[in-house]
Design a protein around this motif. Structure first.
Motif, PDB file in Angstrom:
ATOM      1  N   THR A  68     -24.709   8.289 -53.606  1.00  0.00           N
ATOM      2  CA  THR A  68     -23.377   8.796 -53.320  1.00  0.00           C
ATOM      3  C   THR A  68     -22.324   7.692 -53.376  1.00  0.00           C
ATOM      4  O   THR A  68     -21.238   7.882 -53.941  1.00  0.00           O
ATOM      5  CB  THR A  68     -23.357   9.475 -51.937  1.00  0.00           C
ATOM      6  OG1 THR A  68     -24.324  10.539 -51.923  1.00  0.00           O
ATOM      7  CG2 THR A  68     -21.993  10.053 -51.629  1.00  0.00           C
ATOM      8  N   ILE A 126     -24.297  12.798 -46.212  1.00  0.00           N
ATOM      9  CA  ILE A 126     -23.129  12.754 -45.331  1.00  0.00           C
ATOM     10  C   ILE A 126     -23.381  13.631 -44.110  1.00  0.00           C
ATOM     11  O   ILE A 126     -23.587  14.838 -44.238  1.00  0.00           O
ATOM     12  CB  ILE A 126     -21.867  13.217 -46.083  1.00  0.00           C
ATOM     13  CG1 ILE A 126     -21.595  12.293 -47.264  1.00  0.00           C
ATOM     14  CG2 ILE A 126     -20.665  13.270 -45.144  1.00  0.00           C
ATOM     15  CD1 ILE A 126     -20.489  12.765 -48.178  1.00  0.00           C
ATOM     16  N   THR A 150     -22.034  12.259 -40.689  1.00  0.00           N
ATOM     17  CA  THR A 150     -21.283  11.677 -39.574  1.00  0.00           C
ATOM     18  C   THR A 150     -19.833  11.436 -39.974  1.00  0.00           C
ATOM     19  O   THR A 150     -19.494  11.422 -41.165  1.00  0.00           O
ATOM     20  CB  THR A 150     -21.894  10.329 -39.150  1.00  0.00           C
ATOM     21  OG1 THR A 150     -21.750   9.389 -40.235  1.00  0.00           O
ATOM     22  CG2 THR A 150     -23.371  10.474 -38.791  1.00  0.00           C
ATOM     23  N   GLU A 186     -18.381   8.599 -39.744  1.00  0.00           N
ATOM     24  CA  GLU A 186     -18.342   7.333 -40.479  1.00  0.00           C
ATOM     25  C   GLU A 186     -18.616   7.545 -41.965  1.00  0.00           C
ATOM     26  O   GLU A 186     -17.963   6.946 -42.831  1.00  0.00           O
ATOM     27  CB  GLU A 186     -19.356   6.348 -39.895  1.00  0.00           C
ATOM     28  CG  GLU A 186     -19.041   5.843 -38.509  1.00  0.00           C
ATOM     29  CD  GLU A 186     -19.575   6.757 -37.409  1.00  0.00           C
ATOM     30  OE1 GLU A 186     -19.588   6.322 -36.240  1.00  0.00           O
ATOM     31  OE2 GLU A 186     -19.976   7.898 -37.713  1.00  0.00           O
ATOM     32  N   ALA A 187     -19.585   8.428 -42.275  1.00  0.00           N
ATOM     33  CA  ALA A 187     -19.901   8.713 -43.675  1.00  0.00           C
ATOM     34  C   ALA A 187     -18.742   9.445 -44.349  1.00  0.00           C
ATOM     35  O   ALA A 187     -18.444   9.215 -45.529  1.00  0.00           O
ATOM     36  CB  ALA A 187     -21.179   9.535 -43.775  1.00  0.00           C
TER      37      ALA A 187
END
Length: 286
Positions: free
Chosen positions: A151, A172, A174, A176-177
């Protein structure tokens, strides 16, 4: 607001993946009611089952929702007709060329998004006239592209290749992600596994509990020559890996075709375990 929230008429640029066996009307409507975009997973539904889920989703939310349709679906014409008849305005397509159906859907007022695994496919999707693309990296659960591009590598490549609104997917789960995806050029995210394990997901509770216990390295991408798919560590994955190692592609064509022929889940489970026993015997006695 950004191009993704404006395109779908949603509050947050978060899309719930349209996963087979997991994404029914309860999950899709819950996500839409929370301000994201819920998707029904048509890939595991017979046509009339999809119609029922669309109607229940309309009743459960007044917010936008959509349907994910794998383009290799054997009754694709009927599915597309149902989507239009039932007033679905957003369709995500995957597993095939968007050229055949994008124009047909857009002529009927449907917003079309296509899932891609490379910048080359993103450009083809743009040429076909889609409204946005989901760039899905190698980390994703379910079926993946053969390119094995992660990704973090895929996002900037697709961003450089197309001007379309870009949604990131694959690994993905979170905030943060999500922020990392935004930094790399994505304007929204599509999340699958995290939503598959929610209370509203139609996945079996045993599956949810099992996935919640998985650790780093407990999944693997197999069937790369046939239809790449991520599998968790268990006896079935061991059997798939063993069969793949000896070139048993015909077995998997048969296996993957069983659910599409309309057999019940009980028969499918029974046939799966027959396969496991056969492959175990084969590997021990070859």
């Amino acid at each position: 607001m950004n191009r993704i929230t404006s395109l779908f008429g949603i509050r947050y640029p978060i899309i719930q993946g349209g996963m087979v066996w997991c994404s029914g009307w309860r999950l899709a409507s819950a996500v839409s009611n929370a301000g994201g975009l819920g998707l029904l997973g048509a890939g595991s539904m017979h046509p009339e089952t999809l119609r029922e889920h669309i109607r229940k989703c309309h009743a459960a939310t007044h917010n936008p929702f959509g349907v994910n349709i794998p383009l290799m679906y054997p009754q694709i014409e009927e599915i597309m007709q149902i989507v239009v008849e039932e007033g679905v305005n957003i369709v995500f397509t995957s597993a095939g060329s968007p050229a055949k159906w994008t124009g047909w859907l857009k002529e009927r007022g449907v917003t079309v998004v296509h899932v891609v695994s490379s910048s080359r496919f993103a450009m083809k999707a743009e040429e076909a006239g889609v409204d946005a693309v989901v760039a899905e990296g190698f980390e994703a659960g379910g079926h993946n592209g053969r390119e094995e591009t992660t990704t973090l590598c895929l996002m900037p490549a697709v961003r450089a290749a197309t001007t379309l609104p870009l949604i990131a997917a694959g690994g993905i789960a979170t905030g943060e992600a999500m922020l990392a995806a935004r930094v790399l050029g994505a304007e929204g995210v599509q999340i699958g596994t995290r939503f598959a394990l929610t209370q509203e997901s139609s996945a079996h509770e045993y599956f949810k509990e099992y996935c919640l216990r998985l650790q780093e390295g407990d999944t693997r991408l197999l069937l790369k020559k046939l239809a790449p798919v991520r599998l968790v560590r268990n006896n079935f994955r061991d059997a798939v890996e063993a069969a793949e190692a000896v070139g048993a592609n015909f077995v998997f064509f048969w296996l993957m075709d069983v659910p599409r022929k309309g057999f019940s889940m009980e028969i499918w489970k029974k046939e799966n375990w027959r396969l496991v026993r056969f492959l175990h015997y084969f590997m021990v006695n070859r």
